[in-house]
Design a protein around this motif. Structure first.
Motif, mmCIF file in Angstrom:
data_model
loop_
_atom_site.group_PDB
_atom_site.id
_atom_site.type_symbol
_atom_site.label_atom_id
_atom_site.label_comp_id
_atom_site.label_asym_id
_atom_site.label_seq_id
_atom_site.Cartn_x
_atom_site.Cartn_y
_atom_site.Cartn_z
ATOM 1 N N GLU A 5 3.895 2.898 -10.470
ATOM 2 C CA GLU A 5 2.885 2.391 -9.543
ATOM 3 C C GLU A 5 3.347 2.603 -8.104
ATOM 4 O OE1 GLU A 5 -0.073 0.305 -10.044
ATOM 5 O OE2 GLU A 5 -0.038 1.150 -12.064
ATOM 6 N N ASN A 6 2.402 2.492 -7.176
ATOM 7 C CA ASN A 6 2.766 2.459 -5.758
ATOM 8 C C ASN A 6 2.620 1.035 -5.273
ATOM 9 O OD1 ASN A 6 3.442 5.138 -5.063
ATOM 10 N ND2 ASN A 6 1.283 5.676 -5.293
ATOM 11 N N MET A 7 3.592 0.575 -4.500
ATOM 12 C CA MET A 7 3.516 -0.782 -3.958
ATOM 13 C C MET A 7 3.605 -0.690 -2.441
ATOM 14 S SD MET A 7 5.845 -2.950 -6.649
ATOM 15 C CE MET A 7 4.916 -4.482 -6.555
ATOM 16 N N VAL A 8 2.703 -1.392 -1.769
ATOM 17 C CA VAL A 8 2.670 -1.345 -0.308
ATOM 18 C C VAL A 8 3.396 -2.566 0.264
ATOM 19 C CG1 VAL A 8 1.160 -1.332 1.725
ATOM 20 C CG2 VAL A 8 0.507 -0.058 -0.341
ATOM 21 N N GLU A 25 2.508 -5.357 -2.392
ATOM 22 C CA GLU A 25 1.194 -5.530 -3.009
ATOM 23 C C GLU A 25 1.005 -4.559 -4.173
ATOM 24 O OE1 GLU A 25 -2.161 -4.296 -0.642
ATOM 25 O OE2 GLU A 25 -3.243 -6.098 -1.261
ATOM 26 N N ASN A 26 0.583 -5.082 -5.304
ATOM 27 C CA ASN A 26 0.204 -4.225 -6.431
ATOM 28 C C ASN A 26 -0.474 -5.078 -7.499
ATOM 29 O OD1 ASN A 26 0.850 -2.968 -9.284
ATOM 30 N ND2 ASN A 26 0.846 -1.308 -7.801
ATOM 31 N N LYS A 27 -1.681 -4.674 -7.845
ATOM 32 C CA LYS A 27 -2.482 -5.462 -8.776
ATOM 33 C C LYS A 27 -1.874 -5.487 -10.178
ATOM 34 C CE LYS A 27 -7.036 -5.842 -10.657
ATOM 35 N NZ LYS A 27 -8.374 -5.962 -10.325
ATOM 36 N N ILE A 29 1.226 -4.812 -11.404
ATOM 37 C CA ILE A 29 2.537 -5.455 -11.576
ATOM 38 C C ILE A 29 2.434 -6.967 -11.350
ATOM 39 C CG2 ILE A 29 4.948 -5.529 -10.772
ATOM 40 C CD1 ILE A 29 4.752 -2.513 -10.330
ATOM 41 N N SER A 30 1.643 -7.386 -10.359
ATOM 42 C CA SER A 30 1.525 -8.830 -10.095
ATOM 43 C C SER A 30 0.825 -9.543 -11.254
ATOM 44 C CB SER A 30 0.780 -9.081 -8.784
ATOM 45 O OG SER A 30 -0.523 -8.569 -8.864
ATOM 46 N N ASN A 31 0.037 -8.810 -12.019
ATOM 47 C CA ASN A 31 -0.675 -9.451 -13.132
ATOM 48 C C ASN A 31 0.061 -9.377 -14.461
ATOM 49 O OD1 ASN A 31 -3.552 -10.561 -12.552
ATOM 50 N ND2 ASN A 31 -3.227 -8.843 -11.170
ATOM 51 N N THR A 32 1.146 -8.615 -14.526
ATOM 52 C CA THR A 32 1.833 -8.457 -15.809
ATOM 53 C C THR A 32 3.301 -8.906 -15.789
ATOM 54 O OG1 THR A 32 2.278 -6.167 -15.189
ATOM 55 C CG2 THR A 32 0.398 -6.530 -16.639
ATOM 56 N N ALA A 33 3.900 -9.062 -14.624
ATOM 57 C CA ALA A 33 5.341 -9.372 -14.543
ATOM 58 C C ALA A 33 5.638 -10.776 -15.049
ATOM 59 C CB ALA A 33 5.829 -9.240 -13.105
ATOM 60 N N VAL A 34 6.762 -10.920 -15.718
ATOM 61 C CA VAL A 34 7.243 -12.240 -16.147
ATOM 62 C C VAL A 34 8.617 -12.479 -15.506
ATOM 63 C CG1 VAL A 34 5.966 -12.203 -18.329
ATOM 64 C CG2 VAL A 34 8.321 -11.373 -18.268
ATOM 65 N N GLU A 62 -2.281 -10.809 -5.486
ATOM 66 C CA GLU A 62 -1.803 -9.538 -6.063
ATOM 67 C C GLU A 62 -0.536 -9.043 -5.353
ATOM 68 O OE1 GLU A 62 -5.241 -7.007 -6.051
ATOM 69 O OE2 GLU A 62 -6.160 -8.117 -7.702
ATOM 70 N N THR A 63 0.400 -9.985 -5.162
ATOM 71 C CA THR A 63 1.655 -9.604 -4.516
ATOM 72 C C THR A 63 2.865 -9.966 -5.378
ATOM 73 O OG1 THR A 63 1.808 -11.723 -3.352
ATOM 74 C CG2 THR A 63 0.745 -9.902 -2.180
ATOM 75 N N VAL A 64 3.932 -9.219 -5.151
ATOM 76 C CA VAL A 64 5.217 -9.455 -5.804
ATOM 77 C C VAL A 64 6.259 -9.551 -4.693
ATOM 78 C CG1 VAL A 64 6.952 -8.456 -7.342
ATOM 79 C CG2 VAL A 64 4.525 -8.138 -7.846
ATOM 80 N N THR A 65 7.091 -10.579 -4.746
ATOM 81 C CA THR A 65 8.136 -10.727 -3.721
ATOM 82 C C THR A 65 9.482 -10.330 -4.315
ATOM 83 O OG1 THR A 65 6.900 -12.536 -2.730
ATOM 84 C CG2 THR A 65 9.209 -12.370 -2.122
ATOM 85 N N ILE A 66 10.253 -9.580 -3.546
ATOM 86 C CA ILE A 66 11.628 -9.258 -3.955
ATOM 87 C C ILE A 66 12.568 -9.724 -2.847
ATOM 88 C CG2 ILE A 66 11.083 -7.300 -5.463
ATOM 89 C CD1 ILE A 66 11.802 -5.431 -3.116
#
Ligand code: FES
Length: 251
Positions: A5-8, A25-27, A29-34, A62-66
């Protein structure tokens, strides 16, 4: 399932010494990550992707934080990317923490340094299941402490610094005896810390994440092989983990 995927990059902020928090941001990954899973990032000028664990997910935004520490050329490169930049990512990668607590049970979270971030996403998910959370978080020094308030919102939180410049002095294992009966523990951090914890918690039900030991992250380099018994059995941290039941692997 992991996808390319591409993440912005939406946000980037320093939150402790040499430590950057980045919101991507990525729809999908944010909806499937555990909790316990990681992102595998392709960085310019680097052949191998870099694994970085997920510290928080917001499905609605729809965001993921690292969160990562700038320690080498890969993380330096990542830290230099401006907001709006798009990153090529494989994710969500790896097997995460099983979420199996009973309501009202007490869960102990033990994190060390850059092993703390994946435990924050885990603690938030556990909190949704009405469990009591006690967190013990260890850092080298005051300047490297992060997320204290975030964990404190979820339950009792004890901060330990190796040099005693903040919170209690010593190692996370020094304060584990102060934590009364627990039903399960979850831990992530440097190998010596995990070795000490699993020895001290022997006989207790727990899960550990060995993400620190990963190399290529895709099962190709064998840098992450870990023995599972005395008869030559082994597992790959990147493929079979990074999370394992504490009793299953030999550290
Ligand atoms: Fe390369 Fe696991 S990190 S095989």
């Amino acid at each position: 399932m992991m996808r390319k995927e591409n993440m912005v990059i939406l946000k980037k902020s320093p939150i402790a010494q040499d430590t950057i928090e980045m919101v991507l941001e990525n729809k999908y990954i944010s909806n499937t990550a555990v909790p316990g899973q990681f992102l595998h990032l392709q960085l310019k000028g680097h052949m191998l992707r870099r694994p970085i664990s997920i510290s928080q997910v917001d499905e609605h935004a729809e965001t993921v934080t690292i969160l990562f520490k700038v320690v080498g050329s890969g993380t330096k490169e990542l830290a230099s990317y401006p907001i709006g930049n798009s990153i090529d990512v494989l994710g969500p990668s790896g097997n995460g923490f099983p979420l199996e607590p009973k309501a009202n049970s007490t869960i102990l979270i033990i994190g060390g340094g850059i092993g703390v971030p994946p435990l924050y996403y885990l603690a938030r998910k556990l909190k949704e299941q009405q469990v009591n959370i006690v967190s013990v978080l260890g850092f080298q020094t005051k300047e490297s402490v992060f997320y204290e308030e975030k964990f404190a919102e979820l339950g009792r939180t004890i901060i330990v610094t190796n040099d005693g410049s903040y919170g209690r002095k010593g190692f996370v294992t020094n304060v584990l005896d102060d934590v009364s009966s627990i039903d399960c523990y979850y831990s992530c951090g440097p190998l010596p810390m995990l070795q000490a914890i699993t020895a001290q918690m022997a006989g207790k039900h727990g899960y550990i994440s060995l993400e620190e030991r990963m190399g290529c992250g895709v099962g190709a380099c064998f840098a992450c092989v870990i023995p599972t018994d005395d008869c030559g059995g082994y597992k790959k941290i990147c493929k079979d983990g990074p999370v394992f039941p504490a009793q299953e692997v030999q550290l």
